[in-house]
Design an enzyme around this catalytic site. Structure first.
Site, PDB file in Angstrom:
ATOM      1  N   GLU A 145      34.844  43.041  47.524  1.00 38.17           N
ATOM      2  CA  GLU A 145      33.866  44.064  47.181  1.00 38.17           C
ATOM      3  C   GLU A 145      33.480  44.966  48.353  1.00 38.17           C
ATOM      4  OE1 GLU A 145      31.759  41.938  43.329  1.00 38.17           O
ATOM      5  OE2 GLU A 145      30.573  42.157  45.171  1.00 38.17           O
ATOM      6  N   GLU A 188      36.255  39.984  38.264  1.00 36.81           N
ATOM      7  CA  GLU A 188      35.014  39.201  38.252  1.00 36.81           C
ATOM      8  C   GLU A 188      34.159  39.599  37.054  1.00 36.81           C
ATOM      9  OE1 GLU A 188      32.341  38.738  41.496  1.00 36.81           O
ATOM     10  OE2 GLU A 188      33.923  38.738  43.023  1.00 36.81           O
TER      11      GLU A 188
END
Length: 449
Positions: free
Chosen positions: A204, A321
């Site tokens: 991320e 995710e």
């Protein structure tokens, strides 16, 4: 919980490793995962998957006494048809560090990663290995810039991670060390091991000083090319959450009201990036909004990334995710199952109606007796039969879809027949009206907005 490692446990762990090397070699899955246009492929056939996140594996495996938990999760995951796992190949500074300081590694922890890869291979599960964290947990880019500060380098802020030559050198050294690691159990160098599906540049990535996505873009370009210079056998992905940036301003309306310094389009158009990823946590990103609003966002978020990957990027896509927190108001297992089924239904529909999306990876699967890793999103397959059944049925559908699309006789009727018995028992369509909760993020994966 702090784990205590005595010299006895360390020595016993080393003896276990020596025994494993002398007695057996892990049986890695056959062939490397590749891409062809907008599809993942394995041995020249379309590859769809159902997968999961278990970021903690190397940390747990660093204690030989705890390794059964890693083995149990891989065993149960394989039993549920899961074929891809995403986990960390980093731990920078601090407790149980893999990289103690720049270029200095703990062999015990590296052997734990060897073990994780070997057990994944034995269970026929591919790995996406992430190489650094955006967040402070397990060190991350904060630790990298701190190391540079400690050596006398002028650092302005954590975003210098992306531009400072010394810090970038630290990262490249870590990449090289991991990719060229000789696995003490399998006898295979990581860059030659087909058990590994892909390298993830960062978990991320975000950048506070440049919301356009250009700063992160330059870093991705440099680091993806560097990875490829060492290893041209494995896929590379950036680790994106999916936020849109300045390259196509009209697409910013798809963001959840803010930007994080990345650009889903330009960052993934880089030649050395083999496939795109996106994440989704509407309960956090749209905290305080109604469940219907959150689910409407999720539907649009999935559709836009699938369409853009197919039409603009022309690369495969992974939903890397997603999860449902048991800390959300009104949570129940059935609510979580319904939320997951909505996502699984969409993934299957997108894959069936044009491919591009290869599969999804739920956050997160843990073993029994791992309460210290509970983050609200944890799923223990052995303790959650309804969720396990849902996961298993999605795994079956994605596997059968791979087989069907790999055959000339695969027809729409055959594809429709695969849907029979899916938990929703609904016609093939995108579903956007399932219940969902709000608030909370996984432990150790904080997302500061």
């Amino acid at each position: 919980m702090v784990l205590f490692f005595s010299w006895i446990s360390y020595i016993s762990g080393s003896l276990i490793l020596l025994t494993l090397v002398s007695e057996t070699r892990a049986s890695s899955p056959g062939g490397f995962i590749g891409t062809r246009n907008t599809q993942f492929v394995l041995n020249d056939s379309v590859f769809f998957f159902n997968g999961f996140n278990s970021y903690w594996m190397m940390h747990i495996a660093a204690d030989p006494i705890q390794r059964y938990k890693v083995s149990n999760v891989f065993r149960d995951a394989a039993g549920a048809g899961l074929t891809v796992c995403r986990t960390w190949a980093f731990s920078d500074g601090g407790y149980l560090a893999l990289q103690i300081s720049p270029g200095t590694y703990d062999e015990r922890v590296f052997q734990a990663l060897d073990f994780v890869i070997s057990v994944a291979g034995k269970n026929g599960i591919r790995l996406i290995l992430s190489l650094v964290n955006n967040y402070n947990d397990f060190g991350g880019r904060t630790q990298y810039v701190q190391w540079a500060k400690n050596s006398g380098v002028q650092i302005n802020n954590n975003d210098d991670f992306y531009t400072n030559s010394v810090v970038k050198g630290y990262y490249k050294d870590h990449v090289k060390r991991v990719l060229t690691r000789f696995n003490t159990i399998t006898g295979t160098v990581y860059k030659d091991d087909p058990t590994i599906m892909a390298w993830e540049l960062m978990n991320e990535p975000r950048c506070d000083v440049d919301y356009s996505g250009k700063t992160v873009n330059g870093w991705i370009q440099e680091m993806a090319a560097y990875v490829k210079s060492i290893d041209n056998k494995h896929l590379v992905e950036a680790g994106m959450e999916g936020f849109y940036g300045d390259s196509m301003p009209e697409k910013k309306q798809n963001n959840p009201g803010y930007q994080v310094g990345t650009d889903f389009i330009s960052n993934n158009l880089i030649n050395e990036i083999d496939f795109a990823t996106f994440h989704a946590y509407p309960d956090i990103w749209l905290s305080g909004q109604s469940e219907n609003s959150q689910m409407a966002f999720l539907q649009k978020w999935m559709e836009s990334h699938w369409t853009d990957s197919r039409m603009i990027l022309k690369k495969p896509l992974a939903f890397a995710e997603f999860g449902k927190s048991n800390k959300d108001p009104g949570f129940s297992i059935s609510v979580r199952d319904s939320f997951m089924n909505t996502i699984y239904s969409n993934i299957y529909n997108f894959a069936r109606n044009g491919g591009t999306i290869g599969g999804g990876l739920v956050w997160q699967i843990v073993a029994e007796e791992m309460e210290s890793y509970d983050d609200g999103y944890e799923i223990v397959l052995s303790q959650n039969p309804s969720t396990r059944k849902l996961i298993n049925e999605q795994s079956h559908l994605m596997t059968e879809l791979s087989h069907m699309l790999g055959r000339p006789q695969g027809t729409v009727r055959q594809l429709n027949s695969l849907r029979h018995g899916h938990p929703s028992n609904e016609p093939l369509r995108q579903i956007s009206n399932r219940p969902n909760g709000r608030n909370h993020r996984r432990k150790g994966r904080k997302s500061v907005l």
